[in-house]
Design an enzyme around this catalytic site. Sequence first.
Site, short mmCIF file in Angstrom:
data_model
loop_
_atom_site.label_atom_id
_atom_site.label_comp_id
_atom_site.label_asym_id
_atom_site.label_seq_id
_atom_site.Cartn_x
_atom_site.Cartn_y
_atom_site.Cartn_z
N TYR A 45 0.85 -1.19 0.00
CA TYR A 45 0.00 0.00 0.00
C TYR A 45 0.89 1.24 0.00
O TYR A 45 1.99 1.23 0.56
CB TYR A 45 -0.94 -0.02 1.23
N TYR B 11 -2.99 4.65 9.09
CA TYR B 11 -2.47 3.35 8.64
C TYR B 11 -1.47 2.78 9.66
O TYR B 11 -1.12 1.61 9.63
CB TYR B 11 -1.85 3.48 7.25
P1 NAI Z 1 -7.92 -9.93 4.24
O1 NAI Z 1 -8.23 -9.63 5.66
O2 NAI Z 1 -8.96 -10.64 3.47
O3 NAI Z 1 -6.53 -10.71 4.11
C1 NAI Z 1 -5.50 -10.65 5.05
C2 NAI Z 1 -5.06 -12.08 5.28
O4 NAI Z 1 -3.90 -12.18 6.12
C3 NAI Z 1 -6.16 -12.93 5.96
O5 NAI Z 1 -6.50 -14.02 5.14
C4 NAI Z 1 -5.50 -13.39 7.22
O6 NAI Z 1 -5.97 -14.62 7.72
C5 NAI Z 1 -4.03 -13.42 6.80
N1 NAI Z 1 -3.13 -13.54 7.94
C6 NAI Z 1 -3.09 -12.76 9.06
N2 NAI Z 1 -2.16 -13.24 9.91
C7 NAI Z 1 -1.59 -14.32 9.31
C8 NAI Z 1 -0.56 -15.23 9.68
N3 NAI Z 1 0.09 -15.12 10.86
N4 NAI Z 1 -0.23 -16.21 8.82
C9 NAI Z 1 -0.86 -16.36 7.63
N5 NAI Z 1 -1.84 -15.52 7.23
C10 NAI Z 1 -2.20 -14.52 8.05
O7 NAI Z 1 -7.64 -8.49 3.57
P2 NAI Z 1 -7.01 -8.07 2.17
O8 NAI Z 1 -7.33 -6.64 2.01
O9 NAI Z 1 -7.40 -9.02 1.12
O10 NAI Z 1 -5.45 -8.14 2.46
C11 NAI Z 1 -4.53 -8.80 1.65
C12 NAI Z 1 -3.27 -7.99 1.47
O11 NAI Z 1 -3.58 -6.83 0.69
C13 NAI Z 1 -2.65 -7.47 2.77
O12 NAI Z 1 -1.25 -7.53 2.66
C14 NAI Z 1 -3.11 -6.04 2.79
O13 NAI Z 1 -2.29 -5.21 3.58
C15 NAI Z 1 -2.99 -5.72 1.31
N6 NAI Z 1 -3.65 -4.50 0.87
C16 NAI Z 1 -4.96 -4.30 1.16
C17 NAI Z 1 -5.57 -3.12 0.81
C18 NAI Z 1 -6.98 -2.86 1.21
O14 NAI Z 1 -7.38 -1.68 1.18
N7 NAI Z 1 -7.76 -3.87 1.53
C19 NAI Z 1 -4.86 -2.06 0.06
C20 NAI Z 1 -3.48 -2.39 -0.24
C21 NAI Z 1 -2.91 -3.57 0.16
#
Ligand code: NAI
Length: 271
Positions: free
Chosen positions: A151, A161
């Site tokens: 991000y 953030y």
């Molecule tokens: P999400 O909440 O669906 O995905 C985050 C994932 O990280 C979850 O599946 C969670 O179980 C997993 N996770 C957390 N701790 C963990 C661990 N110890 N071991 C393995 N997995 C673990 O949300 P999203 O938005 O799909 O996030 C995915 C990526 O995208 C993240 O890196 C997030 O920072 C990034 N991102 C998201 C944005 C947004 O606005 N949603 C914008 C830019 C980047």
Amino acid sequence: MSNNLLKGKKGIIFGALNDMSIAWKVAERAHEEGAEFVLTNAPIAMRMGEINKLAESCGNALVIPADATDMDDLSNLFDKATEHLGGKIDFILHSIGMSPNVRKGKHYTETNYDFYHKTLDISAMSLHRVLKTAYEKDAVNDWGSVVALSYIAAQRVFPDYNDMADAKSLLESITRSFGYHYGIRNKVRINTISQSPTMTTAGSGVKGFDEFVAYAEDMSPLGNAGSIECANYVVSMFSDLTKYVTMQNLFHDGGYSFTGVSEKVIEKFKQ
Ligand code: NAI
């Protein structure tokens, strides 16, 4: 829509929590494009069983729990995944993020350092852990592709953030550093995609997220990039069409990152 862009390719997809997750959309699109993969997430994230629905719709993909901060879990994941898929893999999606400071509402200036460690380990060092595991096991084919999600708070201040901004900076740095070494040895490429704010479980945990999404929408000439568009970009990065792209942070944000101000935003300040 399928162009068989990933036909014959195998991979591991981290981070599909529910159908809002970016990783969920990537899995669906990768399946459509002919890829075969293993799905993984932290054991605790599997309690709701959502991931099994995704696995079913992706040709009964194997699901292997792994905490991305645990080296034994990662070792087991790579062993089982390569055994199940019948050899080395071609792509990895790192779609993992979590900050206990954000969750507990700790202000950046009052950070809890145990939480801070966890933020960095889960959201950034985990990429190094995944890459080190793959590297040591020689688990990725030459010209394989690794994508992690980032991000723009890695480059610019977005106050709410919080420590995730620091984690994203580290994530992008690991991408460059490991990208160099893995590139030299196996031509494996490693990139981050810096995505627009997107309504997901992790995204909506950030304070004032709705306003944030609306602001980014008005600041981006193309509007915010959605999660399906993000998945399409990831698929292109896994494909052979982007073979010489590595060690990059690639903005996928409708032009937000290079816009100083937009007329829509200026309009709101007119007296
Ligand atoms: P999400 O909440 O669906 O995905 C985050 C994932 O990280 C979850 O599946 C969670 O179980 C997993 N996770 C957390 N701790 C963990 C661990 N110890 N071991 C393995 N997995 C673990 O949300 P999203 O938005 O799909 O996030 C995915 C990526 O995208 C993240 O890196 C997030 O920072 C990034 N991102 C998201 C944005 C947004 O606005 N949603 C914008 C830019 C980047």
